[in-house]
Design an enzyme around this catalytic site. Structure first.
Site, PDB file in Angstrom:
ATOM      1  N   LYS A 218       1.986  -1.567  52.429  1.00 55.93           N
ATOM      2  CA  LYS A 218       2.281  -0.656  51.313  1.00 55.93           C
ATOM      3  C   LYS A 218       1.732   0.742  51.602  1.00 55.93           C
ATOM      4  CE  LYS A 218       2.961   1.200  47.463  1.00 55.93           C
ATOM      5  NZ  LYS A 218       3.952   1.199  46.446  1.00 55.93           N
ATOM      6  N   CYS A 272       1.414   7.983  43.841  1.00 60.34           N
ATOM      7  CA  CYS A 272       1.494   7.072  44.990  1.00 60.34           C
ATOM      8  C   CYS A 272       1.334   7.821  46.303  1.00 60.34           C
ATOM      9  CB  CYS A 272       2.838   6.359  44.987  1.00 60.34           C
ATOM     10  SG  CYS A 272       3.249   5.649  43.400  1.00 60.34           S
TER      11      CYS A 272
HETATM   12  N1  SAJ Z   1       9.219  14.837  48.012  1.00 54.25           N
HETATM   13  C1  SAJ Z   1       9.472  15.971  48.760  1.00 54.25           C
HETATM   14  N2  SAJ Z   1      10.448  15.914  49.699  1.00 54.25           N
HETATM   15  C2  SAJ Z   1      11.196  14.790  49.936  1.00 54.25           C
HETATM   16  C3  SAJ Z   1      10.929  13.640  49.168  1.00 54.25           C
HETATM   17  C4  SAJ Z   1       9.945  13.696  48.220  1.00 54.25           C
HETATM   18  O1  SAJ Z   1       8.830  17.011  48.586  1.00 54.25           O
HETATM   19  O2  SAJ Z   1      12.081  14.839  50.796  1.00 54.25           O
HETATM   20  C5  SAJ Z   1       8.158  14.862  46.995  1.00 54.25           C
HETATM   21  C6  SAJ Z   1       8.668  14.620  45.574  1.00 54.25           C
HETATM   22  O3  SAJ Z   1       9.146  15.814  45.006  1.00 54.25           O
HETATM   23  C7  SAJ Z   1       7.434  14.096  44.897  1.00 54.25           C
HETATM   24  C8  SAJ Z   1       6.742  13.306  46.011  1.00 54.25           C
HETATM   25  O4  SAJ Z   1       7.285  13.771  47.220  1.00 54.25           O
HETATM   26  O5  SAJ Z   1       6.577  15.145  44.483  1.00 54.25           O
HETATM   27  C9  SAJ Z   1       6.910  11.803  45.913  1.00 54.25           C
HETATM   28  O6  SAJ Z   1       8.237  11.471  45.538  1.00 54.25           O
HETATM   29  P1  SAJ Z   1       9.051  10.263  46.200  1.00 54.25           P
HETATM   30  O7  SAJ Z   1      10.376  10.216  45.571  1.00 54.25           O
HETATM   31  O8  SAJ Z   1       9.032  10.402  47.678  1.00 54.25           O
HETATM   32  O9  SAJ Z   1       8.184   8.988  45.909  1.00 54.25           O
HETATM   33  P2  SAJ Z   1       7.531   8.320  44.591  1.00 54.25           P
HETATM   34  O10 SAJ Z   1       6.095   8.727  44.551  1.00 54.25           O
HETATM   35  O11 SAJ Z   1       8.345   8.519  43.387  1.00 54.25           O
HETATM   36  O12 SAJ Z   1       7.657   6.762  45.025  1.00 54.25           O
HETATM   37  C10 SAJ Z   1       7.084   6.327  46.245  1.00 54.25           C
HETATM   38  C11 SAJ Z   1       8.116   5.457  46.982  1.00 54.25           C
HETATM   39  N3  SAJ Z   1       7.661   5.205  48.347  1.00 54.25           N
HETATM   40  C12 SAJ Z   1       8.457   5.408  49.419  1.00 54.25           C
HETATM   41  O13 SAJ Z   1       9.571   5.853  49.331  1.00 54.25           O
HETATM   42  C13 SAJ Z   1       7.895   5.040  50.752  1.00 54.25           C
HETATM   43  C14 SAJ Z   1       8.321   4.153  46.219  1.00 54.25           C
HETATM   44  O14 SAJ Z   1       9.180   3.268  46.937  1.00 54.25           O
HETATM   45  C15 SAJ Z   1       6.981   3.469  45.969  1.00 54.25           C
HETATM   46  O15 SAJ Z   1       7.127   2.250  45.240  1.00 54.25           O
HETATM   47  C16 SAJ Z   1       6.124   4.420  45.141  1.00 54.25           C
HETATM   48  O16 SAJ Z   1       5.905   5.601  45.945  1.00 54.25           O
HETATM   49  C17 SAJ Z   1       4.798   3.737  44.832  1.00 54.25           C
HETATM   50  O17 SAJ Z   1       4.642   3.302  43.675  1.00 54.25           O
HETATM   51  O18 SAJ Z   1       3.967   3.575  45.727  1.00 54.25           O
END
Ligand code: SAJ
Length: 430
Positions: A218, A272
């Protein structure tokens, strides 16, 4: 193995949807939360968080009598712990933050008195390696009359496993069913039992391993994403310096068959990705060099946005000699940690807007379509609709690529605009 009654401890973004899934499969579910407001809301068949399709599912589960919320655990066949695992605040400058397991400990303490021989206890909260064993140790300490896997192995009275949640906020109800699950049992028997339990609603595969590997898997998934976003964020800073449009650059580079760069942004938020990589870095600080660097790059991005804003404001004042610093109104678009949700936790956008307010320019106009009231710390800002924010602002800062923001800015041009999400057709290089 049959599980008729399931007790879910922690009714937040993961616990409530999971509890509801079990209830929708006609399992008797006791949902536990220390927050009385959450308990009362759920018992009315309503929800205290925003997640698509969750409200209808909770309403049905409560109405049909399969889901009931309370503040104390009750006897059950299986217990699921889905409580927060933040990191400890108040670290000295430069120190690696360490995980705070106090919520898991409190959950273990509350479950222990009602545990019975043959029960399965699952830790779902994202945790540092060893946390499941630690939880089992806390349970054993409280219940010396029962045996646990760390004491007797396969023959233990209580089965213990770690099954990390992996769902994406905004898609939780779909991903809970469709995603593969990692099941890390402290014994084989715990693995089998946990697989049986999740198969109640999971259509994805249940992949078994040890509790420690499941914990690390994870953390690895989220650290992988963090490192990749850090690469994109570093690129955006480099591109800004050399006058290249990073969005075009990323999109062109991604046409290579083996390149897939993520999107730069104002920083990484949420509970996360902005947190979990620290769990690796705090356990192995000398080894986790890249992971730590990525965290620092992403954490530094909000400050970089502020510095860029100051330069744009100087330029604005240079061309608008009649204006003073106090006259410059700044419109900010988006506050949440990512698009189309209402979650402000660890949001870089929120951090940026708070810091803009401290700079003491003119009015700070905030457009956030997903909230109705400005959060604490932003009381002095004005929450406005998108048209009005655009009309009244002198400088525009796009912080979140919400649906409404994207469609509004698609064909808008503004002379003084900082676009941290690549949704606009014009950007200022300074
Ligand atoms: N972000 C960027 N650029 C990107 C993608 C995301 O700047 O290309 C930023 C987003 O704006 C945000 C942050 O990253 O601020 C996190 O967003 P996210 O959509 O990447 O992830 P979370 O935090 O909503 O969910 C993540 C997911 N993990 C992965 O994709 C590996 C989800 O599957 C997990 O279950 C979750 O963390 C968790 O609960 O751990």
């Amino acid at each position: 193995m049959n599980f008729d009654t399931i007790c879910v401890v922690g009714l937040g973004y993961i616990g409530l949807p999971t509890a509801t899934m079990f209830a929708s499969r006609r399992k008797k579910v006791i949902g536990v939360d220390v927050n009385q407001h959450a308990v009362d809301t759920i018992n009315r068949g309503e929800i205290h968080i925003v997640e698509p399709e969750l409200d209808i599912a909770v309403h049905a589960a409560v109405k049909e009598g399969y889901l009931r919320a309370t503040t104390r655990p009750e006897p059950a066949d299986a217990f699921l712990v889905a409580v927060p695992t933040p990191f400890k605040k108040g670290q000295a400058e430069g120190e690696v933050p360490s995980p705070d397991l106090s919520y898991i400990q409190a959950a273990a303490d509350s479950i222990a008195p009602v545990l019975e021989k043959g029960n399965l206890v699952i830790l779902e909260s994202t945790s540092p390696v060893g946390a499941t064993e630690q939880m089992a140790a806390w349970l054993a300490e409280a219940r010396p009359d029962l045996s646990f896997p760390q004491q007797v192995g396969e023959g233990a009275d209580i089965m213990v496993a770690h099954c990390p949640e992996r769902v994406l906020p905004g898609r939780v109800m779909y991903e809970l069913i469709e995603n593969d699950r990692i099941i890390g049992g402290m014994t084989e028997k715990s693995c089998t039992a946990a697989c049986d339990l999740y198969k109640t609603f999971v259509r994805g595969e249940c992949l078994t391993t040890t509790a420690r590997t499941a914990e690390m898997a994870k953390l690895t998934e989220n650290a992988f994403r963090d490192v990749n976003i850090a690469f994109a964020n570093e690129l955006s800073i480099i591109c800004d310096k050399v006058g290249i449009d990073v969005w075009e650059l990323v999109s062109l580079s991604n046409r290579h068959p083996r390149v897939n760069i993520l999107q730069p942004g104002p920083g990484v938020g949420g509970h996360c990705i902005a947190v979990d990589p620290w769990f690796i870095a705090s356990q192995t600080p000398s080894e986790a060099k890249l992971i730590r660097s990525a965290r620092e790059i992403n954490d530094g991005k909000p400050e970089w946005v502020i510095e860029k804003l100051k330069k744009v404001i100087s330029k604005y004042l240079e061309y608008n000699k009649d204006k003073k610093e106090k006259d410059v109104n700044i419109s900010c678009y988006g506050l949440t940690f990512k698009a189309d949700i209402d979650d402000l936790r660890e949001s870089p956008a929120l951090q940026i807007v708070k810091n803009i307010m401290k700079l003491g320019y003119g009015k700070v106009l905030i457009c956030e379509p997903n909230i109705e009231k400005l959060p604490t710390g932003l009381e002095e800002g004005d929450l406005l609709g998108i048209e009005e924010s655009f009309k009244k602002g002198d400088i525009h800062v796009v912080l979140v690529d919400h649906r409404e923001v994207k469609s509004f800015f698609k064909d808008k041009k503004a002379e003084y605009l900082i676009d941290t999400r690549g949704v606009c057709s014009s950007e200022v290089f300074v």
